[in-house]
Design a protein around this motif. Structure first.
Motif, PDB file in Angstrom:
ATOM      1  N   THR A 256      -5.514  -4.920  -5.313  1.00  8.95           N
ATOM      2  CA  THR A 256      -6.418  -6.063  -5.253  1.00  8.95           C
ATOM      3  C   THR A 256      -5.895  -7.226  -6.091  1.00  8.95           C
ATOM      4  OG1 THR A 256      -8.301  -4.586  -4.918  1.00  8.95           O
ATOM      5  CG2 THR A 256      -8.797  -6.812  -5.641  1.00  8.95           C
ATOM      6  N   ALA A 257      -5.293  -6.907  -7.218  1.00 10.26           N
ATOM      7  CA  ALA A 257      -4.801  -7.946  -8.121  1.00 10.26           C
ATOM      8  C   ALA A 257      -3.429  -8.484  -7.724  1.00 10.26           C
ATOM      9  CB  ALA A 257      -4.735  -7.402  -9.549  1.00 10.26           C
ATOM     10  N   ASN A 258      -2.696  -7.731  -6.907  1.00  9.91           N
ATOM     11  CA  ASN A 258      -1.320  -8.098  -6.579  1.00  9.91           C
ATOM     12  C   ASN A 258      -1.068  -8.004  -5.074  1.00  9.91           C
ATOM     13  OD1 ASN A 258       0.047  -8.133  -9.481  1.00  9.91           O
ATOM     14  ND2 ASN A 258      -1.275  -6.325  -9.370  1.00  9.91           N
ATOM     15  N   PRO A 259      -1.781  -8.792  -4.265  1.00 11.60           N
ATOM     16  CA  PRO A 259      -1.672  -8.639  -2.809  1.00 11.60           C
ATOM     17  C   PRO A 259      -0.277  -8.885  -2.255  1.00 11.60           C
ATOM     18  CG  PRO A 259      -2.878 -10.642  -3.377  1.00 11.60           C
ATOM     19  CD  PRO A 259      -2.741  -9.862  -4.637  1.00 11.60           C
ATOM     20  N   SER A 260       0.435  -9.858  -2.761  1.00 17.34           N
ATOM     21  CA  SER A 260       1.766 -10.151  -2.219  1.00 17.34           C
ATOM     22  C   SER A 260       2.756  -9.039  -2.515  1.00 17.34           C
ATOM     23  CB  SER A 260       2.283 -11.488  -2.776  1.00 17.34           C
ATOM     24  OG  SER A 260       1.494 -12.561  -2.333  1.00 17.34           O
ATOM     25  N   ALA A 261       2.766  -8.572  -3.767  1.00 15.02           N
ATOM     26  CA  ALA A 261       3.651  -7.473  -4.125  1.00 15.02           C
ATOM     27  C   ALA A 261       3.275  -6.201  -3.364  1.00 15.02           C
ATOM     28  CB  ALA A 261       3.595  -7.217  -5.629  1.00 15.02           C
ATOM     29  N   ALA A 262       1.976  -5.979  -3.166  1.00 17.76           N
ATOM     30  CA  ALA A 262       1.528  -4.799  -2.424  1.00 17.76           C
ATOM     31  C   ALA A 262       1.987  -4.858  -0.978  1.00 17.76           C
ATOM     32  CB  ALA A 262       0.008  -4.681  -2.501  1.00 17.76           C
ATOM     33  N   GLN A 263       1.907  -6.038  -0.364  1.00 14.94           N
ATOM     34  CA  GLN A 263       2.377  -6.179   1.018  1.00 14.94           C
ATOM     35  C   GLN A 263       3.866  -5.848   1.137  1.00 14.94           C
ATOM     36  OE1 GLN A 263       1.005  -9.790   3.191  1.00 14.94           O
ATOM     37  NE2 GLN A 263      -0.245 -10.133   1.369  1.00 14.94           N
ATOM     38  N   THR A 264       4.648  -6.345   0.186  1.00 10.77           N
ATOM     39  CA  THR A 264       6.082  -6.076   0.198  1.00 10.77           C
ATOM     40  C   THR A 264       6.352  -4.584   0.079  1.00 10.77           C
ATOM     41  OG1 THR A 264       6.543  -8.221  -0.819  1.00 10.77           O
ATOM     42  CG2 THR A 264       8.260  -6.557  -0.971  1.00 10.77           C
ATOM     43  N   LEU A 265       5.666  -3.948  -0.857  1.00 11.69           N
ATOM     44  CA  LEU A 265       5.830  -2.511  -1.069  1.00 11.69           C
ATOM     45  C   LEU A 265       5.441  -1.719   0.168  1.00 11.69           C
ATOM     46  CD1 LEU A 265       6.287  -0.022  -2.925  1.00 11.69           C
ATOM     47  CD2 LEU A 265       3.896  -0.246  -3.609  1.00 11.69           C
ATOM     48  N   ILE A 266       4.290  -2.033   0.736  1.00 10.86           N
ATOM     49  CA  ILE A 266       3.782  -1.263   1.868  1.00 10.86           C
ATOM     50  C   ILE A 266       4.645  -1.463   3.102  1.00 10.86           C
ATOM     51  CG2 ILE A 266       1.812  -1.052   3.456  1.00 10.86           C
ATOM     52  CD1 ILE A 266       0.084  -1.691   0.874  1.00 10.86           C
ATOM     53  N   GLY A 267       5.087  -2.689   3.344  1.00  7.37           N
ATOM     54  CA  GLY A 267       5.974  -2.928   4.473  1.00  7.37           C
ATOM     55  C   GLY A 267       7.253  -2.125   4.356  1.00  7.37           C
ATOM     56  N   ALA A 268       7.829  -2.087   3.159  1.00  7.93           N
ATOM     57  CA  ALA A 268       9.061  -1.324   2.939  1.00  7.93           C
ATOM     58  C   ALA A 268       8.830   0.168   3.117  1.00  7.93           C
ATOM     59  CB  ALA A 268       9.599  -1.613   1.549  1.00  7.93           C
ATOM     60  N   GLN A 269       7.670   0.658   2.652  1.00  6.66           N
ATOM     61  CA  GLN A 269       7.383   2.090   2.773  1.00  6.66           C
ATOM     62  C   GLN A 269       7.124   2.498   4.218  1.00  6.66           C
ATOM     63  OE1 GLN A 269       7.562   4.605   0.406  1.00  6.66           O
ATOM     64  NE2 GLN A 269       8.616   2.938  -0.672  1.00  6.66           N
ATOM     65  N   ILE A 270       6.449   1.653   4.982  1.00  5.85           N
ATOM     66  CA  ILE A 270       6.224   1.974   6.395  1.00  5.85           C
ATOM     67  C   ILE A 270       7.564   2.102   7.114  1.00  5.85           C
ATOM     68  CG2 ILE A 270       5.336   1.061   8.586  1.00  5.85           C
ATOM     69  CD1 ILE A 270       2.941  -0.030   7.030  1.00  5.85           C
ATOM     70  N   LYS A 271       8.488   1.192   6.811  1.00  5.52           N
ATOM     71  CA  LYS A 271       9.819   1.285   7.425  1.00  5.52           C
ATOM     72  C   LYS A 271      10.518   2.576   7.002  1.00  5.52           C
ATOM     73  CE  LYS A 271      14.235  -1.089   7.962  1.00  5.52           C
ATOM     74  NZ  LYS A 271      15.027  -2.299   7.655  1.00  5.52           N
ATOM     75  N   LYS A 272      10.408   2.915   5.728  1.00  7.35           N
ATOM     76  CA  LYS A 272      11.044   4.134   5.219  1.00  7.35           C
ATOM     77  C   LYS A 272      10.464   5.384   5.867  1.00  7.35           C
ATOM     78  CE  LYS A 272      11.792   6.707   0.908  1.00  7.35           C
ATOM     79  NZ  LYS A 272      11.555   6.698  -0.573  1.00  7.35           N
ATOM     80  N   LEU A 273       9.152   5.417   6.032  1.00  4.76           N
ATOM     81  CA  LEU A 273       8.485   6.604   6.541  1.00  4.76           C
ATOM     82  C   LEU A 273       8.612   6.774   8.048  1.00  4.76           C
ATOM     83  CD1 LEU A 273       5.202   6.366   4.432  1.00  4.76           C
ATOM     84  CD2 LEU A 273       7.029   8.048   4.133  1.00  4.76           C
ATOM     85  N   THR A 274       8.744   5.658   8.766  1.00  2.00           N
ATOM     86  CA  THR A 274       8.717   5.728  10.232  1.00  2.00           C
ATOM     87  C   THR A 274       9.996   5.254  10.906  1.00  2.00           C
ATOM     88  OG1 THR A 274       7.856   3.480  10.543  1.00  2.00           O
ATOM     89  CG2 THR A 274       6.239   5.221  10.135  1.00  2.00           C
ATOM     90  N   GLY A 275      10.825   4.523  10.182  1.00  6.42           N
ATOM     91  CA  GLY A 275      12.002   3.936  10.792  1.00  6.42           C
ATOM     92  C   GLY A 275      11.693   2.684  11.583  1.00  6.42           C
ATOM     93  N   SER A 276      10.468   2.229  11.559  1.00  8.82           N
ATOM     94  CA  SER A 276      10.025   1.064  12.320  1.00  8.82           C
ATOM     95  C   SER A 276       9.744  -0.089  11.365  1.00  8.82           C
ATOM     96  CB  SER A 276       8.758   1.407  13.109  1.00  8.82           C
ATOM     97  OG  SER A 276       8.311   0.308  13.867  1.00  8.82           O
ATOM     98  N   THR A 277      10.314  -1.240  11.670  1.00 11.38           N
ATOM     99  CA  THR A 277      10.141  -2.402  10.806  1.00 11.38           C
ATOM    100  C   THR A 277       8.871  -3.159  11.144  1.00 11.38           C
ATOM    101  OG1 THR A 277      12.530  -2.660  10.530  1.00 11.38           O
ATOM    102  CG2 THR A 277      11.154  -4.594  10.069  1.00 11.38           C
ATOM    103  N   ILE A 278       8.053  -3.408  10.143  1.00  9.95           N
ATOM    104  CA  ILE A 278       6.873  -4.244  10.279  1.00  9.95           C
ATOM    105  C   ILE A 278       7.236  -5.600   9.691  1.00  9.95           C
ATOM    106  CG2 ILE A 278       4.406  -4.451   9.819  1.00  9.95           C
ATOM    107  CD1 ILE A 278       5.164  -1.882  11.272  1.00  9.95           C
ATOM    108  N   THR A 279       7.148  -6.650  10.479  1.00 11.47           N
ATOM    109  CA  THR A 279       7.560  -7.965   9.994  1.00 11.47           C
ATOM    110  C   THR A 279       6.590  -8.504   8.945  1.00 11.47           C
ATOM    111  OG1 THR A 279       6.320  -9.244  11.637  1.00 11.47           O
ATOM    112  CG2 THR A 279       8.517  -8.453  12.281  1.00 11.47           C
TER     113      THR A 279
END
Length: 379
Positions: A292-315
């Motif tokens: 909640t306090a760090n939305p931009s950093a959280a988005q970056t982290l989550i996007g990278a993790q989704i790619k790592k976990l699935t092999g699919s890039t989320i823009t």
């Protein structure tokens, strides 16, 4: 890569680090990430007044013994931001101390709940309809909802030729899996529009359960007309698939609040190891505060993790759009489950029943108080 049904990626992490003060250092380290995505939307914690009674159960204290292991299931979706973050940044492993953490990634709630009821998982982040179905199938003994995790974040996206509900007759609309939270929502909404559906795929509108990645491909190829999906898949249909939103599910709920993801624990595990469940809740509370306090950093982290976990890039554009559609929360929005049950009954997927005993928010409110945060409603 995604495949039909569930996909699973197992990771194992063991840690002898028990002091919870180290959790703060982990969160600050994540906050130091170079931020590549910006967002004007705050990923704010949501809460509403609830109407469904929650049980006051035996987990009122942290008695019992710490578990030797915790097997946790979740999805590689933006609507599972809490789980993705607390696992990726090590917060959960650190709070668990000597308890060994293992994680399994799923693409649909019913499959994940089958794993929980069969003893393959101890806890899971899952949609309320899937949890409700599993609870009833286990004679109301198999699982307990101990916290919320996500509020909102689901939409019906259709192709550009469809501009109203009146054009849906004879069309094919996908969702993640028969009986999952979006499947119930889609079928009920179609019923309110005067359409019939069958669990076998018949009726006025064909409802076609598919893995989310398959749905995106089919939509881009013009082989389906739309889909009712959680984030980030709804946003992917909009951005990549050039679709548009026909129904934002928030518009169908009072105040726009409805549970998309809850945290459930096998009831036997909760009874035997409330201390470990409390540690899981501690990690969630800290993680949601950081998100909640760090939305931009959280988005970056989550996007990278989704790619790592699935092999699919989320823009970045897809993550940013998805972020504005949902919010992390510790509140399971108790009252919304009664509505979810009513929708499942209306669409022939469940029988009406009392929900007494499905919630136990005792430990959650206990740990929220320790963190200096407000309690969530239990009824």
């Amino acid at each position: 890569m995604f495949r039909s049904g569930n996909y699973r990626l197992i990771t194992r992490t063991s840690s002898a680090l028990s002091p919870r003060s180290r959790r703060t250092a982990a969160l600050l380290a994540v906050g130091a990430l170079t931020v590549a995505v910006t967002s004007a939307c705050a990923h704010a914690t949501a809460g509403t007044t609830s109407d469904v009674g929650a049980s006051a159960s035996s987990s009122s204290t942290n008695s019992g013994t710490p578990a030797t292991s915790l097997r946790l299931g979740y999805f590689a979706n933006v609507t599972h931001s809490t789980a993705i973050t607390e696992v990726a940044n090590g917060t959960l492993a650190k709070d668990l101390g000597s308890t060994t953490l293992s994680t399994s990634i799923y693409s649909s709630g019913p499959t994940e709940m089958t794993a929980l009821l069969s003893g393959q998982l101890d806890a899971a982040y899952v949609g309320p309809s899937s949890a409700l179905s599993a609870w009833t199938k286990s004679d109301k003994q198999g699982l307990t909802i101990v916290a919320g995790a996500e509020d909102a974040g689901a939409e019906l996206v259709v192709n550009s030729s469809i501009t109203s509900a009146a054009q849906l007759k004879g069309k094919t609309i996908a969702d993640p899996q028969l009986g999952n939270t979006q499947d119930v929502a889609l079928r009920y909404w179609l019923k309110t529009q005067g359409y019939t559906t069958t669990l076998q795929g018949g009726g006025d509108v064909t409802v076609q359960p598919e893995a989310n990645a398959t749905t995106l491909s089919l939509f881009k190829e013009g082989k389906i007309d739309g889909a009712w999906l959680p984030e980030p898949w709804a946003s992917r249909l909009v951005v990549e698939g050039k679709g548009h939103v026909l129904v934002d599910e928030k518009t169908l709920w009072p105040g726009g609040n409805f549970a998309t993801t809850n945290l459930v624990v096998a009831t036997s595990y909760l009874q035997a190891h409330p201390q470990t469940v409390a540690e899981l809740l501690d990690a969630q509370i800290a993680t949601n505060t950081w998100i909640t306090a760090n939305p931009s950093a959280a988005q970056t982290l989550i996007g990278a993790q989704i790619k790592k976990l699935t092999g699919s890039t989320i823009t970045a554009a897809e993550i940013a759009r998805a972020w504005g559609e949902e919010a992390v929360t510790n509140d399971p929005l108790v009252s919304s489950l009664s509505t979810s049950l009513a929708h499942a009954v209306a669409t022939g997927q469940l029988k009406n029943t009392s929900l007494t005993g499905i919630f136990d928010l005792t430990l959650l409110n206990q740990e929220l108080a320790k963190a200096g945060l407000s309690s969530v409603p239990t009824s």
